[in-house]
Scaffold this motif. Structure first.
Motif, PDB file in Angstrom:
ATOM      1  N   PRO A   1       2.630   4.333  -3.691  1.00 26.64           N
ATOM      2  CA  PRO A   1       1.672   5.387  -3.328  1.00 26.64           C
ATOM      3  C   PRO A   1       2.066   6.762  -3.856  1.00 26.64           C
ATOM      4  N   VAL A   2       3.234   6.872  -4.490  1.00 25.93           N
ATOM      5  CA  VAL A   2       3.664   8.129  -5.101  1.00 25.93           C
ATOM      6  C   VAL A   2       3.886   7.878  -6.587  1.00 25.93           C
ATOM      7  N   PRO A   3       3.848   8.925  -7.419  1.00 31.52           N
ATOM      8  CA  PRO A   3       4.082   8.728  -8.844  1.00 31.52           C
ATOM      9  C   PRO A   3       5.421   8.038  -9.121  1.00 31.52           C
TER      10      PRO A   3
ATOM     11  N   ASP B   1       8.850  11.914   2.307  1.00 30.40           N
ATOM     12  CA  ASP B   1       7.763  12.699   1.726  1.00 30.40           C
ATOM     13  C   ASP B   1       8.100  13.086   0.286  1.00 30.40           C
ATOM     14  N   ALA B   2       8.632  12.130  -0.463  1.00 30.18           N
ATOM     15  CA  ALA B   2       9.055  12.383  -1.840  1.00 30.18           C
ATOM     16  C   ALA B   2       7.845  12.611  -2.743  1.00 30.18           C
TER      17      ALA B   2
ATOM     18  N   THR C   1      11.511  -1.438  -0.120  1.00 32.58           N
ATOM     19  CA  THR C   1      12.475  -0.550   0.535  1.00 32.58           C
ATOM     20  C   THR C   1      12.475   0.825  -0.117  1.00 32.58           C
ATOM     21  N   LEU C   2      12.352   0.872  -1.450  1.00 39.33           N
ATOM     22  CA  LEU C   2      12.278   2.158  -2.144  1.00 39.33           C
ATOM     23  C   LEU C   2      10.976   2.886  -1.808  1.00 39.33           C
ATOM     24  N   ILE C   3       9.881   2.156  -1.731  1.00 40.53           N
ATOM     25  CA  ILE C   3       8.604   2.776  -1.350  1.00 40.53           C
ATOM     26  C   ILE C   3       8.703   3.354   0.057  1.00 40.53           C
ATOM     27  N   ASP C   4       9.285   2.589   0.980  1.00 38.95           N
ATOM     28  CA  ASP C   4       9.442   3.078   2.352  1.00 38.95           C
ATOM     29  C   ASP C   4      10.279   4.358   2.380  1.00 38.95           C
TER      30      ASP C   4
END
Length: 291
Positions: free
Chosen positions: A131-133, A100-101, A91-94
């Motif tokens: 997929p993001v840092p 676009d964080a 949920t946090l990744i979504d």
């Protein structure tokens, strides 16, 4: 630019907010505090919708979220979001992808007694799939003053040059001094020859990256520093380094990571066990948008 902060109504959530504020104060960043509540509750069958129990749960979640937002000072923009999901990590990744964080900030679990980093199930999932840092706050992180220095763990494995590029640009954009750190674990103790080789390699790669970024660097920007730390173990090498209170360490994902995903490898796990400052884990093949 936006950072998603994985907020929980406990010390771990507070650590994440504090670190996010410190990072935001170095840059033009707004924060999205995301509180994840279960999609399905065991109470749903016992308390049907007409009882209003779900409304009570939502009201409680909103109170918790308001407590988190109250930790954010007036000079930092922050919004709160309640999201439902079966997996807190997913949920946090979504949320990070949808907004676009540039990064996802979380806290370490609360169970560590002696070390500041003890990774729980949610943090572990994020550190192996985001997929993001992923920015990880140590247990008990209270600092909200701006970050003062960025360090970058550097080696010879594939992806090191891309990570260095991210570190140089990030430090430049934030106006921070950059320290390039090479860690050597040697069973027999220190080795001047290996240290010199590591320093020469780092110097060559740094010159190439900094040279390509000189057009965007201010004349008074400090030159990056190169430090080689040695020890019988990676943990001992980390302990031998001097760390500032306002420092943060940037490391790359394992070579086992899928493309554009994080994967916390064995060496990074060992660094984490000894590290006294926050850590940013950068996905493999990550194209920096301005972390």
């Amino acid at each position: 630019m936006r950072y998603v902060v994985g907020y929980t109504a406990n010390a771990r959530g507070h650590d994440a907010v504090h670190l996010a504020v410190a990072l935001a104060r170095n840059h033009d960043v707004s924060l999205d505090l995301v509180l994840v509540v279960p999609e399905d509750s065991p109470y749903n069958a016992v308390y049907p919708p007409e009882t209003g129990y779900n409304d009570i749960l939502t009201e409680q979640a909103q109170r918790w979220l308001d407590e988190g937002l109250a930790l954010v000072p007036a000079d930092v923009t922050a919004r709160g979001h309640i999201r439902r999901g079966d997996s807190e990590a997913q949920t946090l990744i979504d949320a990070a992808v949808e907004t676009d964080a540039a990064a996802l900030v979380i806290g370490a679990t609360n169970s560590g007694l002696f070390k500041r980093f003890t990774i729980g199930s949610v943090a572990s999932s994020l550190l192996h799939s985001s997929p993001v840092p992923v920015v990880l706050a140590p247990q008990g992180y209270h600092r909200t003053d701006p970050i003062t220095r960025m360090s970058c763990g550097f080696g010879t494995r594939p992806g090191a040059d891309e990570l260095l590029d991210v570190a140089v640009e990030s430090a430049r954009d934030r106006g921070l001094p950059l320290r390039l750190v090479s860690l050597l674990a040697l069973d027999g103790g220190d080795s001047p020859e290996l240290a010199d080789a590591a320093r020469e390699h780092a110097t060559a790669r740094l010159a190439a990256v900094v040279g390509s970024a000189d057009a965007g660097r201010s004349a008074d920007a400090p030159e990056p520093e190169i430090v080689v730390a040695q020890g019988r173990t990676i943990e001992e090498a980390v302990d031998r380094l001097d760390w500032e209170d306002g420092e943060i360490l940037l490391i790359g994902s394992s070579r086992l990571a899928q493309q554009r995903a994080t994967f916390l490898g064995t060496t990074a796990n060992r660094i984490l066990r000894a590290l006294p400052v926050p850590m940013i884990v950068v996905p493999r093949d990550y194209t920096r948008q301005s972390a």
